[in-house]
Design a protein around this motif. Structure first.
Motif: not given
Length: 254
Positions: A145-153
């Motif tokens: 939600l904060l980065a507004e993109e798909y990130v490494f879990p």
């Protein structure tokens, strides 16, 4: 990851992501108190004293780290919470409270180790709903939600790491019939410190030196303290065992 992302996006769309995050914390608290109940029953510890000590340790973990980070951040970040920062201070807290309530410090420190780790397992994974802790951009990752993109879990990886440490410690104490030996928390600090130091390289956060964040150095400090405590406790127990054998041999000649 698609299933997890569908849940996250639905929570964001319905504006219920904070509730989902809080629920993970509630589940963690339930696990923490289940560990406390198990210790009261298994170790036959005084219920009232154990509950008070457990509550004070839990309160310390969830509040002291916030105050410490607030100070370290130059009094600018008061709402940032990172439980890992408080882990290393639990050992002296366990010793102090054990002396105050006349309980075994070995049992109290072990209770804290298992209880706080149990709380931390779902607590870590709960961060995926608010996106407060995230890794580097990754096409197959989870939505932040904060980065507004798909990130490494990275938070899911840390949850699995915490669970693995908990299982290792449980199996280890089980070999000693779950009798506290004072080594559980040192092992926890050592293993979690090493693990957290490694996972910090996967986080997309501010780096201070050589790709390390502020938490990286604290994790390294945690691991060093854990190793020192493990060596000290092992040395003390070895010396006590030697003295006991020497006394037994001396008495056999009397």
């Amino acid at each position: 990851m698609d299933f997890i992302n569908s849940i996250i996006l639905k929570q964001i769309e319905q504006d219920t992501y904070k509730a989902a995050y809080n629920m993970s914390g509630t589940i963690g608290q339930i696990l923490f108190w289940l560990v406390v109940v198990w210790y009261v029953c298994r170790m036959r510890m005084n219920p009232l004293k154990t509950i008070l000590v457990a509550y004070m340790g839990f309160w310390f973990t969830t509040n002291w780290n916030g105050l410490l980070l607030f100070i370290l951040s130059g009094f600018t970040v008061g709402d940032r919470v990172n439980l890992a920062v408080a882990f290393v201070y639990l050992f002296p807290v366990a010793w102090l409270l054990a002396k105050l309530f006349r309980l075994s410090w070995r049992a109290v420190s072990e209770l804290y180790a298992f209880g706080i780790l149990a709380f931390h397992i779902p607590g870590r994974s709960g961060c995926i709903f608010t996106g407060c802790c995230y890794g580097y951009p990754c096409e197959w990752g989870i939505y932040s939600l904060l980065a507004e993109e798909y990130v490494f879990p990275v938070v899911l990886l840390e949850s699995l790491m915490t669970l693995a440490i908990w299982v290792f410690l449980f199996i280890r104490t089980g070999k000693n019939d779950y009798a506290p030996d004072g080594k559980t928390m040192p092992w926890m600090l050592l293993l979690y410190g090493i693990g957290r130091f490694c996972t910090e390289f996967l986080r997309d956060n501010e780096k201070i030196w050589l790709g390390c964040s502020d938490i990286s150095f604290h994790a390294l400090f945690m691991a060093v303290i854990g190793l020192i405590l493990l060596i000290c406790v092992s040395h003390k127990q070895s010396r006590q065992k030697t003295e006991k054998i020497s006394c037994s041999v001396a008495q056999s000649f009397l």
